[in-house]
Design an enzyme around this catalytic site. Structure first.
Site: not given
Ligand code: AMP
Length: 396
Positions: A35, A198, A354, A377
């Protein structure tokens, strides 16, 4: 898109929001500086123009007060080595420490402010805090894609204090350009591969994607909710009983929209959630009681690889199984390899979110796909809603 390329920073102090949320070992050595490296081109562009850079970032999740382990001072030395110049440090991001350091800053110099999240006003998006930050510089640059989906003071609210002087850095511009390549893809077939634990976390994004894709490949823990909803026996596999209706609706919508949807046909099952558990491969509709599905099976792998390698645009989010365990990583590895094959044949491939990023890195294939997104996200939210607070704040 207004980027740093459209702005001359000569004699300006640029307030640059970056994502320096990097991992450390116990001695505060940075274990992955990706990063930080990503922000270097934007920093260098500003310096090259003859401007000064005031860096703002968050690090970890401090409890709204100073915590030594989340201090950005641990980054100063490494950043200054990467830039090849001294990096000054202000022990707070607002107040006298920040004001004095910013006002003394000269063209060509770099100042790093202390962790924004030592103040709860940052995540609360408090306007007065954003205004105080804004007073430190002449122009606002957002290069923190990973937090662009948050309406925090430094990522969104601050932009209003720079009505004519706000631009995107290269990281942001790059991310947006690459996601838009998938969302507005003209190269068909377009294939989305959705895996992970999920269904619940992926419903909105799947619904959005159905209008844009030709093939939807489902894998990972969420598969078993689809299988059970259609009457299969899934043993003790991961399931979200309350999402079975949603799964059926996705199947119906996909059919109506002419999207080919692929659910696993076979699965590798285990008698415990452990790498050393007993395992066997079975029809996904007939998982025995007491067993759980932890990976897609070989027939599914073959089918998925075929669909993927014939695709021209590919989006991958989420592993096909519990890829962290060697005995249940085969499906995820096969998908990663098929994406590489397609890319070599000219397809455009974007890996985002991720765990698929972790997987592509684990297999050493990150430089063999078109683009690996840095913001899981933010990427998913951008696909879901078509924009992000941090993007709108600059575009507006
Ligand atoms: P997500 O964050 O939703 O993308 O989920 C990623 C996680 O899902 C990884 O840690 C995987 O180990 C896990 N996962 C994938 N497949 C399964 C499965 N069949 N059963 C349980 N967990 C799974």
């Amino acid at each position: 898109m207004k980027t740093v390329d459209n702005y001359n920073f000569k004699n300006k102090k640029a307030l640059l929001r970056v994502d320096f949320n990097v991992p450390f070992d116990k001695d505060f050595h940075i274990t992955d500086d990706t990063r930080i490296r990503a922000a270097l081109p934007t920093i260098n562009k500003i310096l090259h123009d003859g401007g000064a850079v005031i860096l703002m970032s968050h690090l970890g999740r401090p409890k709204d007060v100073y915590e030594e382990k989340y201090s950005l001072k641990h980054i100063v030395k490494h950043l200054s080595e990467l830039l090849g110049k001294e990096v000054k440090f202000a022990s707070d991001c607002i107040g006298d420490a920040a004001k004095n350091a910013a006002s003394e800053l000269k063209s060509g110099e770099v100042l790093l402010l202390e962790n924004l999240r030592f103040h709860k006003q940052e995540t609360a998006g408090t306007e007065s805090f954003a205004q105080e930050l804004s007073s430190l510089g002449d122009v606002y640059v957002n290069d923190a894609f990973g937090t662009a989906h948050r309406a925090h003071a430094s990522t969104t609210i601050i932009a209003k204090f720079f009505p004519n002087d706000k631009v995107f850095g290269y990281v942001m511009a790059n991310e947006l350009e690459n996601i838009n390549k998938v969302l507005n893809a003209s190269e068909k077939p377009v294939t989305a591969i959705m895996g992970g634990a999920k269904v619940s976390g992926k419903i909105l994004i799947i619904n959005k994607l159905l209008d844009k894709i030709d093939n939807l490949i489902i894998g990972g823990g969420m598969s078993y909710t689809f299988v059970k909803a259609q009457g299969g026996n899934i043993g003790i596999s991961l399931v979200e009983e309350d999402k079975m209706e949603v799964a059926l609706k996705i199947l119906k919508d996909a059919k109506e929209k002419g999207v080919n949807i692929y659910i696993p046909v076979d699965t590798v099952i285990a008698d415990a959630f452990a790498n050393e558990a007993n395992k066997q491969t079975v029809d996904i509709n007939n998982i025995p009681d007491g067993w759980m599905g932890l990976d897609i099976g070989p027939l599914t792998e073959k089918k998925y690889a075929e669909v993927i390698s014939n695709s021209k645009t590919i989006l991958w989010n989420g592993p096909m199984g519990v890829f962290e365990m060697e005995n249940f990583e085969s499906g995820t590895r096969a998908v990663a390899n098929a994406i590489v094959t397609a890319t070599q044949k000219g397809a455009y491939s974007l890996i985002g979110g991720g765990d698929s990023v972790a997987a592509i890195n684990k297999y050493g294939l990150a430089d063999k796909v078109s683009y690996v997104s840095t913001g899981g996200g933010a990427l998913l939210e951008y696909i879901e809603s078509g924009s992000l607070p941090g993007v709108e704040a600059i575009d507006k």
